[in-house]
Design a protein around this motif. Structure first.
Motif, short mmCIF file in Angstrom:
data_model
loop_
_atom_site.label_atom_id
_atom_site.label_comp_id
_atom_site.label_asym_id
_atom_site.label_seq_id
_atom_site.Cartn_x
_atom_site.Cartn_y
_atom_site.Cartn_z
N ARG A 172 51.86 12.74 47.84
CA ARG A 172 53.29 12.45 47.93
C ARG A 172 53.96 13.28 49.02
N TRP A 173 53.40 14.43 49.37
CA TRP A 173 53.99 15.29 50.38
C TRP A 173 53.54 14.93 51.80
N GLN A 219 58.73 16.02 46.68
CA GLN A 219 58.16 15.07 47.62
C GLN A 219 57.50 15.75 48.81
N SER A 220 58.19 16.70 49.44
CA SER A 220 57.70 17.25 50.69
C SER A 220 56.98 18.58 50.54
#
Length: 435
Positions: free
Chosen positions: A14-15, A130-131
């Motif tokens: 996801r990242w 997310q990141s």
């Protein structure tokens, strides 16, 4: 081959910032042992002629327990390879490194001044990011691993340690960080702060207030509903102003001339022009926005600029039993570090928070069966809490209405394009800003 396994695995994380684009190649820039089988890797990923770097904590095990199967990268001659950020028996080495301040080859561990770190705490990965990847150690610390590496000191580390040195309120205590050199530049790998166990997320508190209002009788006003948020919005305005005052004391400030302000407005206009091409529904509001931009161009005084948060909204603040705490000073992660460190009007943050109040009021209506009937109540809630926030902010710093209005419209223009591309059912929220 390890590079092949990593290339297949990384695109599903996801990242990973390059989703939807094919990989031209992946290579390992560095592979540093940290002890007990834990390795730190810096990966270079090439896509469409560009290169991005990511960091990975790599673990190797003959057999992988069920609790780690979701972190599996692949199987090689070495054994089962996995993302060791999810293994608390290995991430304890990160805490120990920061507690002692020792180096492992090119990886440097540092302790914040005047603190001690309890190395007995065990880690758990938070799942919502997310990141980045955040590890919570017991109920004491939260360690953010910056997965995508951009050379330089991360603004969050820079800002929080500077504010902590001043004894500033409204920040979470820093405890330590990890760094290395990328392209010969000292680069932040991870940052550990106090974990606010007894706090509540500002976005969640605002949504609870909105739900209370929507669930109350129609004749009950936002001020009379059970979960009125206005007092908290006022306190948040005060906290925001105090953070801006501390940032102005901790870092250089400047003023920009009217000609520079006009160049800023030209950037607003370019974004508006692109948005009008993409979202025709914005056209009916273009004249209103242009008037707001023109008012800023007519300002004759200089505009004060300083370090700011850069990505300020209700999801970046936490309410503790004592006061509001501001988090995530790294700015917009996708932007270059120099842009995130650039001086700006503090009203940029104010505009971001005002937009966040509008989103809190409106986003529950997207799929609500009574959405149309509730829109006046959403507007009432947003107006009340925006005003309370601004009153709190002005109690300490004051503001400039024309510049603030233009900054908020510019932010809303960005939101219109974002929602049209990603969440069309949310498009009415930013469009309402122009009404």
């Amino acid at each position: 081959m390890l590079e092949d396994l990593l290339a297949r695995w990384i695109t599903h994380q996801r990242w990973f910032a390059g989703k939807g684009r094919p990989l031209d190649g992946l290579s390992i820039d560095s592979d540093t042992p940290l002890g007990d089988g834990l390795r730190h890797l810096i990966l270079s990923v090439r896509q469409a002629g560009a290169r991005d770097r990511y960091q990975l904590l790599l673990g190797v095990s003959p057999e992988l327990p069920d609790r780690l199967k979701h972190a599996l990268i692949g199987v090689s001659d070495e054994g089962h390879l996995f993302d060791a950020a999810h293994d608390s028996s290995l991430t304890s080495l990160l805490l120990e490194g920061m507690a002692t301040g020792r180096d492992h080859g090119p990886i440097r561990f540092r302790t914040a001044p005047g603190v001690e770190i309890d190395t007995s705490q065990r880690s758990l990965v938070l799942g919502a990011e997310q990141s980045n990847t955040s590890l919570v150690f017991g109920d004491a610390y939260i360690c953010k691993l910056f997965r995508r590496l951009i050379p330089g000191v991360n603004p969050e580390l820079e800002v929080v340690t500077a504010l902590a040195a001043r004894g500033a309120a409204h920040i979470a205590q820093p405890y330590g960080w990890i760094e290395t050199d990328v392209d010969g530049i000292s680069t932040t790998l991870a940052f550990t702060q106090e974990y606010l166990t007894t706090s509540n997320d500002g976005w969640d508190l605002a949504l609870a207030s909105v739900r209370d209002l929507y669930g109350s009788l129609p004749e009950v006003s936002a001020a009379e509903a059970g979960g009125d948020f206005a007092a908290e919005a006022h306190r948040l305005g005060i906290a925001t102003a105090e953070i801006h005052r501390e940032l102005a004391a901790a870092f250089p400030t400047d003023v920009v001339s009217p000609s520079e302000v006009k160049r800023m407005v030209e950037g607003f206009r370019r974004r508006l022009a692109r948005a009008l091409e993409e979202v025709p529904a914005l056209a009916e509001h273009a004249e209103l926005v242009e008037r707001a931009f023109h008012q800023v161009e007519e300002l004759t005084g200089k505009v004060r600029v300083q370090r700011v948060h850069g990505d300020y909204h209700l999801g970046q603040v936490m309410r503790t039993p004592v006061d509001w705490i501001v988090l995530d000073f790294e700015g917009e992660p996708g932007q270059p570090i120099e842009e995130r460190r650039a001086l700006a009007s503090p009203l940029r943050d104010v505009a971001g928070m005002l937009r966040s109040f509008d989103y809190a009021a409106g986003h529950l209506l997207a799929d609500h069966p009574d959405g149309a009937a509730l829109r006046p109540r959403a507007a009432e809630w947003a107006i009340r809490n925006r005003a309370a926030f601004l009153d709190g902010y002005a109690d300490v710093c004051g503001d400039d209405a024309a510049l603030l209005r233009a900054l908020e419209y510019d932010k809303a223009v960005y939101e219109v394009v974002y929602e049209a591309r990603n969440r069309p059912t949310w498009l009415p929220i930013p469009l309402a800003a122009f009404r």
